[in-house]
Design a protein around this motif. Structure first.
Motif, short mmCIF file in Angstrom:
data_model
loop_
_atom_site.label_atom_id
_atom_site.label_comp_id
_atom_site.label_asym_id
_atom_site.label_seq_id
_atom_site.Cartn_x
_atom_site.Cartn_y
_atom_site.Cartn_z
N SER A 145 11.62 46.18 17.03
CA SER A 145 10.42 46.09 16.16
C SER A 145 10.20 44.69 15.60
N LEU A 146 10.31 43.72 16.46
CA LEU A 146 10.09 42.34 16.01
C LEU A 146 8.67 41.91 16.39
N PRO A 147 7.81 41.64 15.41
CA PRO A 147 6.44 41.26 15.75
C PRO A 147 6.35 39.86 16.36
N ILE A 148 5.34 39.71 17.22
CA ILE A 148 5.12 38.41 17.88
C ILE A 148 3.69 37.97 17.55
N TYR A 149 3.56 36.78 17.06
CA TYR A 149 2.23 36.21 16.78
C TYR A 149 1.94 35.19 17.87
N VAL A 150 0.88 35.42 18.63
CA VAL A 150 0.54 34.53 19.73
C VAL A 150 -0.72 33.76 19.35
N PHE A 151 -0.67 32.46 19.44
CA PHE A 151 -1.82 31.66 18.96
C PHE A 151 -1.85 30.32 19.68
N ALA A 152 -2.98 29.65 19.56
CA ALA A 152 -3.13 28.36 20.23
C ALA A 152 -2.45 27.27 19.42
N LEU A 153 -1.80 26.40 20.12
CA LEU A 153 -1.13 25.30 19.44
C LEU A 153 -2.16 24.20 19.18
N THR A 154 -3.07 24.52 18.30
CA THR A 154 -4.02 23.47 17.91
C THR A 154 -3.77 23.17 16.45
N ASP A 155 -4.31 22.07 16.04
CA ASP A 155 -4.05 21.57 14.70
C ASP A 155 -4.18 22.63 13.62
N GLY A 156 -3.15 22.80 12.85
CA GLY A 156 -3.26 23.64 11.66
C GLY A 156 -2.91 25.10 11.86
N ASN A 157 -2.75 25.57 13.11
CA ASN A 157 -2.53 27.00 13.30
C ASN A 157 -1.18 27.48 12.79
N ILE A 158 -0.16 26.66 12.91
CA ILE A 158 1.16 27.07 12.41
C ILE A 158 1.06 27.21 10.89
N ARG A 159 0.38 26.26 10.30
CA ARG A 159 0.20 26.30 8.84
C ARG A 159 -0.59 27.55 8.43
N ARG A 160 -1.65 27.85 9.19
CA ARG A 160 -2.49 28.98 8.83
C ARG A 160 -1.73 30.30 8.94
N ILE A 161 -1.01 30.46 10.02
CA ILE A 161 -0.28 31.73 10.21
C ILE A 161 0.80 31.91 9.16
N THR A 162 1.52 30.84 8.87
CA THR A 162 2.60 30.99 7.90
C THR A 162 2.05 31.14 6.47
#
Ligand code: UDP
Length: 255
Positions: free
Chosen positions: A220-237
């Motif tokens: 039950s480990l969730p996976i977040y899949v997203f584009a490596l564009t500016d700011g997305n890591i910051r937005r998800i976290t």
């Protein structure tokens, strides 16, 4: 390595306390077909160091496909296991590059490698990795699982589970999430904002390999899949809804 004073870390406010970010080798090659795009690495490191400085406990798994992919080399005639070990070494090279860029931005880091490269990285020791995270160091897991015939996606799933990570963040180089086809070649391909691990496996969706996906599903480990564009890591976290979330409801839908 320079001695660094232990940092006083701010209290974390976003949805995650500890996550694992998977960076494919391609994430480091940017627009290039092969190797490392230093500008890309710098931008990536700036964002990661920034997110980390907000108090998040962060581990990275870095791939090696921008330099060596075992299956491709085997298809060209190389012995598969040897090619896979070369792929794992490629992940070590990439990890050193990422470490260097992060440390130049003031982040404290440790690389732990699944194959022995004692001069440049610690060996993988789970309890020690967890301690590093607790002390506010970014832990970079290099060399995948240490075994041929696996991938760094499987290493991401395995290490995330071992360190008690709350999610895997899968930064993709060219797509902004999961589609029911290949959006690069199929204009009809539809974006899927949410799906279960089982759906991803059964529909053969190109997220991670099935070994990695089933490990995530079983635990039950969730996976977040997203584009490596500016700011997305910051937005998800920070808790923003970005890309695709793959999860399995607690009710046991996979039974
Ligand atoms: N590899 C392996 N075992 C592992 C992880 C990686 O044999 O546990 C090898 C395999 O040959 C793979 C290469 O290392 O093709 C590079 O890793 P990967 O393809 O996962 O990198 P990415 O696609 O994330 O860049």
């Amino acid at each position: 390595m320079a001695q660094q004073a232990e940092e006083v870390r701010p209290a974390r406010t976003g949805p995650f306390r500890r996550v694992l970010l998977k960076l494919s080798g391609e994430a480091l090659s940017g627009q290039r077909d092969y190797g490392i795009d230093q500008e890309r690495v710098e931008a990536l490191a700036a964002e990661i160091a920034d997110v980390h400085s907000g108090g998040l406990e962060l581990a990275l798994v870095v791939g090696g496909g921008n330099i060596m992919r075992g299956m491709d080399a085997a298809a060209a005639g190389m012995d598969r296991a040897t090619a896979d070990y070369a792929g794992m070494l490629a992940s070590v090279l990439n990890s050193l590059t990422v470490q260097d860029a992060l440390e130049r931005r003031g982040a404290q880091t440790r690389i732990q490698s699944a194959i022995s490269v004692a001069e440049v990285a610690e060996p993988y020791i789970r309890r020690r990795a967890v301690r590093h995270l607790e002390k506010g160091r970014i832990v970079i897991f290099a060399a995948g699982t240490g075994n041929p015939f696996f991938t760094t996606d499987t290493a991401a799933a395995l290490r995330a589970l071992e360190i008690g990570g709350q999610a895997i963040l899968m930064a993709k180089n060219e797509v902004d999430g999961v589609y029911d086809g290949d959006p690069k070649t199929d204009p009809e391909a539809t974006f899927l904002p949410e799906l279960t691990h089982l759906e991803a496996i059964e529909r053969g969706l190109k997220v991670m390999d099935t070994t990695a996906l089933s490990l995530c599903m079983d635990n039950s480990l969730p996976i977040y899949v997203f584009a490596l564009t500016d700011g997305n890591i910051r937005r998800i976290t920070a808790g923003e809804r970005v890309g695709t979330i793959i999860s399995t409801p607690e009710t046991g839908a996979t039974a």
